[in-house]
Design a protein around this motif. Structure first.
Motif, PDB file in Angstrom:
ATOM      1  N   LEU A  33      53.476  16.640 -45.799  1.00 56.03           N
ATOM      2  CA  LEU A  33      54.028  15.586 -44.951  1.00 56.03           C
ATOM      3  C   LEU A  33      53.746  15.965 -43.508  1.00 56.03           C
ATOM      4  CD1 LEU A  33      55.755  13.004 -44.836  1.00 56.03           C
ATOM      5  CD2 LEU A  33      57.791  14.461 -44.852  1.00 56.03           C
ATOM      6  N   PHE A  34      53.145  15.044 -42.746  1.00 54.61           N
ATOM      7  CA  PHE A  34      52.753  15.324 -41.372  1.00 54.61           C
ATOM      8  C   PHE A  34      53.627  14.531 -40.403  1.00 54.61           C
ATOM      9  CE2 PHE A  34      50.521  14.938 -37.416  1.00 54.61           C
ATOM     10  CZ  PHE A  34      49.808  16.128 -37.279  1.00 54.61           C
ATOM     11  N   ALA A  35      54.177  15.234 -39.391  1.00 59.39           N
ATOM     12  CA  ALA A  35      55.004  14.595 -38.360  1.00 59.39           C
ATOM     13  C   ALA A  35      54.260  14.637 -37.030  1.00 59.39           C
ATOM     14  CB  ALA A  35      56.347  15.309 -38.241  1.00 59.39           C
ATOM     15  N   HIS A  36      54.067  13.474 -36.403  1.00 55.85           N
ATOM     16  CA  HIS A  36      53.275  13.401 -35.178  1.00 55.85           C
ATOM     17  C   HIS A  36      54.099  13.768 -33.946  1.00 55.85           C
ATOM     18  CE1 HIS A  36      55.217   9.647 -34.001  1.00 55.85           C
ATOM     19  NE2 HIS A  36      54.921   9.113 -35.184  1.00 55.85           N
ATOM     20  N   CYS A  37      53.417  13.827 -32.806  1.00 56.81           N
ATOM     21  CA  CYS A  37      54.039  14.243 -31.551  1.00 56.81           C
ATOM     22  C   CYS A  37      54.918  13.127 -30.953  1.00 56.81           C
ATOM     23  CB  CYS A  37      52.970  14.666 -30.547  1.00 56.81           C
ATOM     24  SG  CYS A  37      51.629  13.473 -30.318  1.00 56.81           S
ATOM     25  N   PHE A  38      55.682  13.474 -29.940  1.00 60.38           N
ATOM     26  CA  PHE A  38      56.627  12.570 -29.293  1.00 60.38           C
ATOM     27  C   PHE A  38      55.916  11.343 -28.717  1.00 60.38           C
ATOM     28  CE2 PHE A  38      59.211  11.639 -25.345  1.00 60.38           C
ATOM     29  CZ  PHE A  38      60.250  11.018 -26.025  1.00 60.38           C
ATOM     30  N   THR A  39      56.391  10.157 -29.076  1.00 62.33           N
ATOM     31  CA  THR A  39      55.875   8.836 -28.672  1.00 62.33           C
ATOM     32  C   THR A  39      54.447   8.581 -29.158  1.00 62.33           C
ATOM     33  OG1 THR A  39      54.982   9.454 -26.485  1.00 62.33           O
ATOM     34  CG2 THR A  39      57.325   8.864 -26.593  1.00 62.33           C
ATOM     35  N   VAL A  61      48.116  14.147 -48.185  1.00 60.34           N
ATOM     36  CA  VAL A  61      48.949  14.131 -46.980  1.00 60.34           C
ATOM     37  C   VAL A  61      49.504  12.735 -46.728  1.00 60.34           C
ATOM     38  CG1 VAL A  61      49.075  14.640 -44.511  1.00 60.34           C
ATOM     39  CG2 VAL A  61      47.472  15.915 -45.953  1.00 60.34           C
ATOM     40  N   LEU A  62      50.793  12.665 -46.411  1.00 57.89           N
ATOM     41  CA  LEU A  62      51.402  11.430 -45.924  1.00 57.89           C
ATOM     42  C   LEU A  62      51.683  11.611 -44.439  1.00 57.89           C
ATOM     43  CD1 LEU A  62      54.071   9.169 -47.498  1.00 57.89           C
ATOM     44  CD2 LEU A  62      54.383   9.943 -45.152  1.00 57.89           C
ATOM     45  N   ARG A  63      51.145  10.715 -43.607  1.00 57.64           N
ATOM     46  CA  ARG A  63      51.442  10.678 -42.178  1.00 57.64           C
ATOM     47  C   ARG A  63      52.033   9.298 -41.880  1.00 57.64           C
ATOM     48  NH1 ARG A  63      46.612   8.077 -40.005  1.00 57.64           N
ATOM     49  NH2 ARG A  63      44.924   8.216 -41.535  1.00 57.64           N
ATOM     50  N   PHE A  64      53.031   9.245 -41.037  1.00 61.64           N
ATOM     51  CA  PHE A  64      53.719   7.971 -40.830  1.00 61.64           C
ATOM     52  C   PHE A  64      54.148   7.822 -39.378  1.00 61.64           C
ATOM     53  CE2 PHE A  64      57.149  10.937 -41.364  1.00 61.64           C
ATOM     54  CZ  PHE A  64      58.218  10.412 -40.650  1.00 61.64           C
ATOM     55  N   ASP A  65      54.480   6.589 -39.007  1.00 59.12           N
ATOM     56  CA  ASP A  65      55.018   6.289 -37.681  1.00 59.12           C
ATOM     57  C   ASP A  65      56.540   6.358 -37.732  1.00 59.12           C
ATOM     58  OD1 ASP A  65      52.508   5.721 -36.539  1.00 59.12           O
ATOM     59  OD2 ASP A  65      52.565   3.649 -37.252  1.00 59.12           O
ATOM     60  N   ILE A 104      54.578  21.129 -48.491  1.00 61.09           N
ATOM     61  CA  ILE A 104      54.127  21.600 -47.182  1.00 61.09           C
ATOM     62  C   ILE A 104      54.580  20.598 -46.122  1.00 61.09           C
ATOM     63  CG2 ILE A 104      52.119  22.261 -45.788  1.00 61.09           C
ATOM     64  CD1 ILE A 104      50.598  22.457 -48.520  1.00 61.09           C
ATOM     65  N   LEU A 105      55.133  21.090 -45.021  1.00 60.29           N
ATOM     66  CA  LEU A 105      55.468  20.264 -43.867  1.00 60.29           C
ATOM     67  C   LEU A 105      54.618  20.728 -42.687  1.00 60.29           C
ATOM     68  CD1 LEU A 105      59.389  20.042 -43.909  1.00 60.29           C
ATOM     69  CD2 LEU A 105      57.734  18.430 -44.876  1.00 60.29           C
ATOM     70  N   VAL A 106      54.010  19.767 -41.983  1.00 60.56           N
ATOM     71  CA  VAL A 106      53.217  20.079 -40.801  1.00 60.56           C
ATOM     72  C   VAL A 106      53.715  19.197 -39.667  1.00 60.56           C
ATOM     73  CG1 VAL A 106      50.918  20.207 -39.784  1.00 60.56           C
ATOM     74  CG2 VAL A 106      51.205  20.583 -42.243  1.00 60.56           C
ATOM     75  N   LEU A 122      64.986  19.739 -47.717  1.00 56.07           N
ATOM     76  CA  LEU A 122      63.957  19.373 -48.704  1.00 56.07           C
ATOM     77  C   LEU A 122      63.655  20.570 -49.602  1.00 56.07           C
ATOM     78  CD1 LEU A 122      61.583  17.411 -46.285  1.00 56.07           C
ATOM     79  CD2 LEU A 122      63.192  16.439 -47.941  1.00 56.07           C
ATOM     80  N   PRO A 123      64.292  20.653 -50.771  1.00 56.83           N
ATOM     81  CA  PRO A 123      64.134  21.817 -51.654  1.00 56.83           C
ATOM     82  C   PRO A 123      62.700  22.044 -52.122  1.00 56.83           C
ATOM     83  CG  PRO A 123      66.014  20.467 -52.311  1.00 56.83           C
ATOM     84  CD  PRO A 123      65.256  19.677 -51.295  1.00 56.83           C
ATOM     85  N   SER A 124      61.888  20.998 -52.163  1.00 58.28           N
ATOM     86  CA  SER A 124      60.524  21.155 -52.683  1.00 58.28           C
ATOM     87  C   SER A 124      59.600  21.874 -51.709  1.00 58.28           C
ATOM     88  CB  SER A 124      59.923  19.782 -53.013  1.00 58.28           C
ATOM     89  OG  SER A 124      59.784  18.993 -51.831  1.00 58.28           O
ATOM     90  N   VAL A 125      59.982  21.933 -50.437  1.00 61.94           N
ATOM     91  CA  VAL A 125      59.108  22.505 -49.408  1.00 61.94           C
ATOM     92  C   VAL A 125      59.070  24.027 -49.522  1.00 61.94           C
ATOM     93  CG1 VAL A 125      58.799  22.845 -46.923  1.00 61.94           C
ATOM     94  CG2 VAL A 125      59.405  20.591 -47.823  1.00 61.94           C
ATOM     95  N   ARG A 126      57.844  24.560 -49.531  1.00 71.79           N
ATOM     96  CA  ARG A 126      57.663  26.006 -49.635  1.00 71.79           C
ATOM     97  C   ARG A 126      56.956  26.590 -48.418  1.00 71.79           C
ATOM     98  NH1 ARG A 126      55.179  27.455 -55.363  1.00 71.79           N
ATOM     99  NH2 ARG A 126      55.816  29.533 -54.622  1.00 71.79           N
TER     100      ARG A 126
END
Length: 407
Positions: A33-39, A61-65, A104-106, A122-126
């Motif tokens: 799961l991908f988290a983008h930068c501020f704004t 990978v899932l990336r979202f707004d 995985i979290l990025v 999130l228990p699944s995250v390693r």
């Protein structure tokens, strides 16, 4: 890489827009799961290149707004850092229902601070990775410039961030001031990788040092030398993806062999194509490779071409044979470097051919570079040995290919 649209409901009940990147085979090694930068948005260059790079290495990978940004619904002014964390958790839950739980979290920039907080829910995250992340979410207040007093006095203000106007409310500032990262990082309980550029002008390198000091092992740091904060150069984002994929492989389940087959003995190589035009995954025993074609012929240039692999096989065999022979003789061969080029020339009997392709002759030009204090006799003998490598002999003798449909 195959890219598909995806939607889910965010923490505030709004429809959030996402993209899913999957390997060409459609069988991810793991989900991220991908988290983008501020704004920013899910389509910021770093998010796209890193996500597709991970997919190339077999990670979906899932990336979202986030709410109120990009193509997602909602009002940005009503969001804050806490709601972003809630959106991340909702994204992970939606991904698990439709495809598989993320291991995985990025997170990039403030998104990195968010994944550090979301991981505990999130228990699944390693494994968790941050790219250019601030040590404290409060760092983002520096982007509000001189508007903080107006926000405090009027309850909100319109702030220019990256050339775009954003309405920021006092509740956003209050929420940031309540956030503390140290406990979340110290109690992460997952493998952590911190990637940061020493020349980052937005989030200084001292933030990486602080995060590393907060974290417990297993923790890693990678310097993104020469990169800017947004990873605007594609090669920087590609590098991040390749490093992340290699690192994360230690913390996720190993990829199954293609179609569950064991790549041993006579069944040594399996290739598999997905929905892409040329992109192909290759399994060779325990090794995973990819093949593709250049963009000039309709490919994505995500890997060597089949003929590249053919030349590589001949070159590798030549180098191995020379090194082995020199070693047995005790000769001072320090390096055997082979340069190869493939071309197709018209054969001498062109007029007798019915189709032009039948009249072409495949030619491989091979230049052998022998390094080390060898005498002339040794060099001459090694050049003779170059023609005796097994792959060379196979190509010159010709190969009979027997093809049948596999049940």
């Amino acid at each position: 890489m195959p890219t598909s649209t995806f939607e889910f409901t965010g923490s505030g009940g709004d429809r959030l827009s996402a993209r899913i990147e999957t390997p060409a085979s459609g069988r991810p090694l793991a989900w991220a799961l991908f988290a983008h930068c501020f704004t920013c948005s899910k389509n910021v260059r770093a998010a796209v290149h890193i996500s597709r790079g991970l997919a190339q290495h077999g990670i979906g990978v899932l990336r979202f707004d986030f709410t109120g940004l990009g193509e997602s619904e909602g009002d940005f002014a009503n969001t804050n850092f806490s709601s972003n964390i809630d959106d991340l958790v909702r994204a992970a839950q939606a991904l698990e229902l439709e495809h598989g739980a993320p291991s995985i979290l990025v997170g990039h920039s403030l998104g990195g601070a968010a994944v550090l907080r979301a991981a505990g829910r999130l228990p699944s995250v390693r494994a968790v990775a941050t790219v250019g992340a601030p040590a404290e979410p409060l760092h983002v207040l520096g982007l509000l410039k001189d508007s903080t007093e107006e926000i405090e006095a009027a309850g909100e203000a319109t702030v220019d961030i990256g050339g775009r106007p954003f309405r920021v409310q006092k509740q956003f500032v209050d929420d940031l001031q309540e956030q503390r990262t140290e406990h979340a990082v110290a109690s992460l309980g997952r493998a952590l990788m911190i990637l940061h550029s020493p020349t980052d002008q937005i989030v200084g390198i001292e933030n990486a040092a602080q995060l590393y000091e907060m974290a417990r092992h297993p923790k890693s740091f990678v310097s993104l030398d020469g990169a800017d904060h947004l990873l605007s150069r594609p090669e920087d984002a590609t590098f991040v993806a390749s490093v992340l994929a290699a690192w994360a492989a230690r913390y996720v389940e190993p990829a199954p062999d293609l179609d569950g087959e064991q790549l041993t003995g006579s069944n040594r190589v399996i290739t598999s194509t997905g929905s892409g035009t040329f992109y192909t995954e290759i399994g060779i025993r325990a090794h995973e490779l990819v093949a593709d074609e250049p963009k000039s012929v309709g490919g994505d240039d995500l890997g060597p071409t089949p003929y590249d692999y053919l030349l590589a096989g001949l070159g590798a065999c030549t180098s191995m044979t020379l090194q082995m022979y020199a070693g047995r003789k005790g000769w001072p061969l320090e390096e055997a470097r082979v340069h190869l080029r493939h071309s197709r020339l018209h054969g001498p009997d062109r007029d007798a051919c019915e189709e032009d392709d039948e009249c072409r002759l495949d030619v491989v030009d091979r230049e052998v570079e022998l390094k080390g204090p060898l005498d002339e006799g040794q060099r001459a003998r090694l050049m003779e040995i170059a023609d005796r490598c097994p792959v060379h002999r196979t190509l010159e003798a010709g190969v009979q290919v027997r093809t049948q449909e596999r049940e």
